[in-house]
Scaffold this motif. Structure first.
Motif, PDB file in Angstrom:
ATOM      1  N   ALA A  63       0.828  -1.210   0.000  1.00  0.00           N
ATOM      2  CA  ALA A  63       0.000   0.000   0.000  1.00  0.00           C
ATOM      3  C   ALA A  63       0.860   1.257   0.000  1.00  0.00           C
ATOM      4  O   ALA A  63       0.552   2.237  -0.706  1.00  0.00           O
ATOM      5  CB  ALA A  63      -0.929  -0.011   1.217  1.00  0.00           C
ATOM      6  N   ASP A  64       1.954   1.244   0.768  1.00  0.00           N
ATOM      7  CA  ASP A  64       2.825   2.419   0.819  1.00  0.00           C
ATOM      8  C   ASP A  64       3.407   2.733  -0.559  1.00  0.00           C
ATOM      9  O   ASP A  64       3.571   3.904  -0.938  1.00  0.00           O
ATOM     10  CB  ASP A  64       3.960   2.187   1.821  1.00  0.00           C
ATOM     11  N   ILE A  65       3.710   1.673  -1.301  1.00  0.00           N
ATOM     12  CA  ILE A  65       4.296   1.876  -2.636  1.00  0.00           C
ATOM     13  C   ILE A  65       3.230   2.287  -3.650  1.00  0.00           C
ATOM     14  O   ILE A  65       3.406   3.241  -4.418  1.00  0.00           O
ATOM     15  CB  ILE A  65       5.008   0.579  -3.092  1.00  0.00           C
ATOM     16  N   LEU A  66       2.099   1.580  -3.650  1.00  0.00           N
ATOM     17  CA  LEU A  66       1.073   1.820  -4.662  1.00  0.00           C
ATOM     18  C   LEU A  66       0.354   3.151  -4.436  1.00  0.00           C
ATOM     19  O   LEU A  66      -0.020   3.830  -5.397  1.00  0.00           O
ATOM     20  CB  LEU A  66       0.068   0.672  -4.662  1.00  0.00           C
ATOM     21  N   GLU A  67       0.134   3.516  -3.190  1.00  0.00           N
ATOM     22  CA  GLU A  67      -0.569   4.777  -2.912  1.00  0.00           C
ATOM     23  C   GLU A  67       0.256   5.997  -3.309  1.00  0.00           C
ATOM     24  O   GLU A  67      -0.293   7.067  -3.579  1.00  0.00           O
ATOM     25  CB  GLU A  67      -0.926   4.845  -1.429  1.00  0.00           C
ATOM     26  N   ALA A  68       1.575   5.814  -3.375  1.00  0.00           N
ATOM     27  CA  ALA A  68       2.440   6.942  -3.745  1.00  0.00           C
ATOM     28  C   ALA A  68       2.756   6.957  -5.242  1.00  0.00           C
ATOM     29  O   ALA A  68       3.460   7.865  -5.717  1.00  0.00           O
ATOM     30  CB  ALA A  68       3.739   6.874  -2.944  1.00  0.00           C
ATOM     31  N   ALA A  69       2.241   5.969  -5.980  1.00  0.00           N
ATOM     32  CA  ALA A  69       2.576   5.854  -7.399  1.00  0.00           C
ATOM     33  C   ALA A  69       1.631   6.679  -8.267  1.00  0.00           C
ATOM     34  O   ALA A  69       0.437   6.805  -7.973  1.00  0.00           O
ATOM     35  CB  ALA A  69       2.518   4.383  -7.820  1.00  0.00           C
ATOM     36  N   ASP A  70       2.181   7.216  -9.341  1.00  0.00           N
ATOM     37  CA  ASP A  70       1.356   7.951 -10.307  1.00  0.00           C
ATOM     38  C   ASP A  70       0.573   6.979 -11.191  1.00  0.00           C
ATOM     39  O   ASP A  70      -0.584   7.224 -11.516  1.00  0.00           O
ATOM     40  CB  ASP A  70       2.240   8.852 -11.178  1.00  0.00           C
ATOM     41  N   ASP A  71       1.239   5.897 -11.593  1.00  0.00           N
ATOM     42  CA  ASP A  71       0.604   4.856 -12.409  1.00  0.00           C
ATOM     43  C   ASP A  71       0.507   3.594 -11.555  1.00  0.00           C
ATOM     44  O   ASP A  71       1.462   2.846 -11.413  1.00  0.00           O
ATOM     45  CB  ASP A  71       1.441   4.593 -13.665  1.00  0.00           C
ATOM     46  N   VAL A  72      -0.668   3.369 -10.978  1.00  0.00           N
ATOM     47  CA  VAL A  72      -0.833   2.259 -10.025  1.00  0.00           C
ATOM     48  C   VAL A  72      -0.640   0.905 -10.695  1.00  0.00           C
ATOM     49  O   VAL A  72       0.000   0.019 -10.145  1.00  0.00           O
ATOM     50  CB  VAL A  72      -2.226   2.335  -9.361  1.00  0.00           C
TER      51      VAL A  72
END
Length: 281
Positions: free
Chosen positions: A63-72
């Motif tokens: 979640a920490d990685i995906l929530e901060a991503a521009d392209d999920v």
């Protein structure tokens, strides 16, 4: 086929028809993982607490990685690729019970904890403490308490088994063997008194006496090891003593007892033999 669980808000799942690897601790069956059942005397709560906390931590990291991503979607793709590449070494579809897997796991750098005493120590590993504290599951004090309880339960269980074994050997098996060897000794005297060959009886007598002596020696050693282990005050030291000294002495006592079971008249043996348990009970 698809399973219908009766909820319109949850999609139906296609049932996997393949068999699982029954030697795998975590068997993947197409659309789910299965966890091997815990020991018969253990509670499933402990395993569930650990598994759920591991899953929660993994989902937190994702979640920490995906929530901060521009392209999920691309981030999820890259994350899955990264995790599979980093942890591919844990995947094994062969015989998990084989010695080959033990050697292969070692080559891959995977841990192989072979006994409960060593496993209990993992509860207070710094990484474990950090994990459970982060998710407010258990504190360091609670983990240390559970480790101590695990040592105590192990020591008590082995103590009961060892003292039961001592009673069986001292009060049941040894007297039965003495009674049988007395019968054999009388047979030797009677047969030789008539001038006939009693060599077979002498072989039986020799084997029984040899194993009986070994059994008594092992019994004396087991009693001493149990008394020593029980006298230790520190929980971990006591558990280690039961594992290393008492269990070893129990194995040493069992060997001559098993040998005698194959020699002594079944009518004199005080317990059901392995043959009785397998074929006659």
């Amino acid at each position: 086929t698809e399973s219908n669980i009766g909820l319109a808000t949850v999609p139906n799942f296609r049932m996997d028809a393949t068999d699982r690897n029954r030697t795998s601790p975590f068997a993947f069956t197409g659309n789910k993982f299965e966890f091997r059942m815990v020991g018969s005397s253990a509670s499933i709560a402990d395993a569930n607490i650990v598994l759920n906390t591991i899953v929660a931590e993994t989902l937190r990291q994702a979640a920490d990685i995906l929530e901060a991503a521009d392209d999920v979607e691309m981030a999820a793709h890259d994350l899955i690729k990264k995790w599979v590449s980093e942890h591919m070494r844990i995947i094994f579809n062969g015989n998990g019970y084989s010695q080959e897997w033990v050697e292969e796991a070692k080559r891959r750098g995977l841990p192989n904890i072979t006994n409960m005493v060593d496993a209990a120590g993992c509860m207070t590993d710094p990484k474990t403490i950090e994990l459970f504290a982060r998710h407010n599951v258990m504190t360091e004090v609670e983990l240390k308490a559970r480790e101590e309880v695990a040592y105590e339960m192990y020591a008590k269980a082995i103590n009961i088994e060892a003292r039961t074994m001592i009673d069986m050997a001292k009060k049941e098996i040894i007297p039965a063997v003495i009674k049988y060897t007395t019968t054999v000794a009388d047979s030797i005297q009677g047969v030789e008194a008539t001038g006939y060959d009693a060599s077979v009886q002498r072989i039986v007598m020799s084997d029984c006496s040899k194993h009986l002596k070994a059994m008594n020696d092992a019994l004396v050693k087991l009693e001493a090891n149990v008394d020593h282990a029980a006298s230790l005050e520190h929980f971990k030291e006591r558990a280690i003593a039961y594992r290393d000294d008492v269990c070893t002495a129990m194995d040493e006592l069992r060997r001559p007892a098993d040998a005698l079971e194959r020699i002594v008249d079944a009518k004199e043996w005080p317990f059901p033999t392995y043959g009785d348990l397998m074929f006659n009970v």
